[in-house]
Write a protein that holds these residues in place. Structure first.
Motif, short mmCIF file in Angstrom:
data_model
loop_
_atom_site.label_atom_id
_atom_site.label_comp_id
_atom_site.label_asym_id
_atom_site.label_seq_id
_atom_site.Cartn_x
_atom_site.Cartn_y
_atom_site.Cartn_z
N LYS A 1 0.86 -1.18 0.00
CA LYS A 1 0.00 0.00 0.00
C LYS A 1 0.90 1.23 0.00
N LEU A 2 0.84 1.99 -1.10
CA LEU A 2 1.70 3.17 -1.25
C LEU A 2 0.87 4.42 -1.49
N THR A 3 -0.37 4.43 -1.04
CA THR A 3 -1.27 5.53 -1.31
C THR A 3 -0.72 6.84 -0.75
N ARG A 4 -0.85 7.89 -1.60
CA ARG A 4 -0.46 9.25 -1.24
C ARG A 4 1.02 9.40 -0.86
N SER A 5 1.85 8.47 -1.31
CA SER A 5 3.29 8.58 -1.10
C SER A 5 3.88 9.52 -2.14
N ASN A 6 5.05 10.10 -1.81
CA ASN A 6 5.74 10.99 -2.74
C ASN A 6 6.94 10.28 -3.33
N PHE A 7 6.84 9.91 -4.62
CA PHE A 7 7.93 9.22 -5.33
C PHE A 7 8.51 10.14 -6.39
N ASP A 8 8.47 11.43 -6.17
CA ASP A 8 8.96 12.41 -7.14
C ASP A 8 10.43 12.14 -7.48
N ASP A 9 10.73 12.11 -8.80
CA ASP A 9 12.11 11.92 -9.28
C ASP A 9 12.70 10.60 -8.81
N LEU A 10 11.86 9.58 -8.72
CA LEU A 10 12.30 8.28 -8.23
C LEU A 10 12.84 7.41 -9.36
N LYS A 11 13.84 6.58 -9.05
CA LYS A 11 14.39 5.63 -10.02
C LYS A 11 13.80 4.24 -9.73
N LEU A 12 12.88 3.80 -10.61
CA LEU A 12 12.20 2.53 -10.43
C LEU A 12 12.41 1.60 -11.63
N SER A 13 13.52 1.78 -12.34
CA SER A 13 13.78 0.95 -13.51
C SER A 13 13.81 -0.53 -13.14
N GLY A 14 13.00 -1.33 -13.85
CA GLY A 14 12.99 -2.77 -13.62
C GLY A 14 12.30 -3.19 -12.33
N ALA A 15 11.69 -2.26 -11.61
CA ALA A 15 11.03 -2.61 -10.35
C ALA A 15 9.75 -3.39 -10.60
N CYS A 16 9.37 -4.21 -9.64
CA CYS A 16 8.13 -5.00 -9.73
C CYS A 16 7.13 -4.45 -8.72
N LEU B 1 4.33 10.30 -8.85
CA LEU B 1 5.42 9.70 -9.60
C LEU B 1 5.95 10.67 -10.65
N GLN B 2 5.82 11.96 -10.36
CA GLN B 2 6.29 12.97 -11.30
C GLN B 2 7.79 12.83 -11.56
N GLN B 3 8.15 12.77 -12.83
CA GLN B 3 9.55 12.64 -13.28
C GLN B 3 10.21 11.32 -12.84
N ALA B 4 9.41 10.37 -12.38
CA ALA B 4 9.97 9.08 -11.98
C ALA B 4 10.44 8.29 -13.20
N ILE B 5 11.49 7.51 -13.04
CA ILE B 5 12.02 6.67 -14.11
C ILE B 5 11.52 5.25 -13.88
N LEU B 6 10.61 4.79 -14.75
CA LEU B 6 9.96 3.49 -14.57
C LEU B 6 10.25 2.56 -15.74
N ALA C 1 -3.14 9.07 -9.76
CA ALA C 1 -1.68 9.15 -9.67
C ALA C 1 -1.15 10.28 -10.54
N ASN C 2 -0.05 10.89 -10.11
CA ASN C 2 0.60 11.94 -10.87
C ASN C 2 1.80 11.35 -11.60
N LEU C 3 1.68 11.23 -12.94
CA LEU C 3 2.74 10.63 -13.75
C LEU C 3 3.32 11.65 -14.74
N ILE C 4 3.23 12.92 -14.41
CA ILE C 4 3.73 13.97 -15.29
C ILE C 4 5.24 13.81 -15.50
N ASN C 5 5.63 13.77 -16.77
CA ASN C 5 7.05 13.66 -17.17
C ASN C 5 7.72 12.37 -16.69
N ALA C 6 6.93 11.37 -16.30
CA ALA C 6 7.51 10.08 -15.91
C ALA C 6 7.93 9.31 -17.16
N GLY D 1 8.72 0.81 -22.05
CA GLY D 1 8.77 -0.63 -21.86
C GLY D 1 8.05 -1.15 -20.64
N VAL D 2 7.18 -0.32 -20.03
CA VAL D 2 6.47 -0.72 -18.82
C VAL D 2 5.30 -1.64 -19.15
#
Length: 207
Positions: free
Chosen positions: A147-162, A173-178, A191-196, A200-201
């Protein structure tokens, strides 16, 4: 050294070599462990509420079921540490290293983890609502059914994450790398996915 069940309330242990020490069930509220050496220490079920563990070496330390509510873990080394089922509500991990750390079942509600390395950590059934994880390295991490509701993952690196089956309602998840992340059957409502970067997701079944 064996200090199991010890009462060390407010004790100043800054800079102390406590490698391999047994502090299980000890009361260390709110002890000063600044730059302390705690490699391989046993802090199972210890009370570290508001403890100062900034820049402490907690590599391979067992902190399972410990109470780290409002603890200061800024720049701490927690590589390969065991924090399973630990209370980390409002804890601060700024610029810490949690590579390969076990956070299964930990409560990170409203914790702050700016610019932290969380590569290859274990997060099964971890509670993360309201957590600030800005600029964190989460590469190749498995965050299934969390459960990650309302968490701040701004500019997060999540490449290859499950993140399969995770609840990401209203997450930032603004500017996050997924890149190539697995987001199957994920709840992304509001969810906020601006500039994420979602290259390949896998979003099959996502809401």
């Amino acid at each position: 050294m064996n200090l199991e069940n010890a009462h060390l309330i407010g004790t100043n242990l800054s800079g102390t070599n406590l490698q391999n020490i047994n502090l299980s069930n000890a009361n260390l509220l709110p002890a000063d462990l600044f730059i302390a050496e705690l490699t391989n220490a046993n802090l199972t079920n210890a009370n570290l509420t508001k403890a100062n563990l900034s820049q402490a070496n907690l590599s391979k330390t067992n902190l399972s079921q410990a109470n780290l509510h409002q603890a200061n873990l800024n720049s701490a080394n927690l590589r390969d540490a065991n924090l399973s089922n630990t209370n980390l509500i409002f804890a601060n991990f700024r610029e810490g290293d949690l590579t390969e750390t076990n956070l299964n079942g930990a409560n990170l509600n409203s914790a702050s983890s700016f610019n932290v390395n969380l590569k290859d950590i274990y997060l099964s059934s971890t509670n993360l609502p309201g957590t600030n994880l800005r600029s964190v390295n989460f590469q190749k991490v498995s965050i299934r059914k969390n459960k990650l509701t309302r968490s701040n993952f701004d500019d997060l690196k999540l490449s290859g994450a499950c993140l399969m089956n995770a609840d990401l309602n209203a997450i930032n998840l603004q500017q996050a790398i997924l890149i190539t992340a697995k987001l199957r059957e994920v709840n992304l409502r509001n969810a906020n996915l601006i500039n994420a970067d979602l290259s390949g997701v896998n979003l099959s079944g996502a809401d």
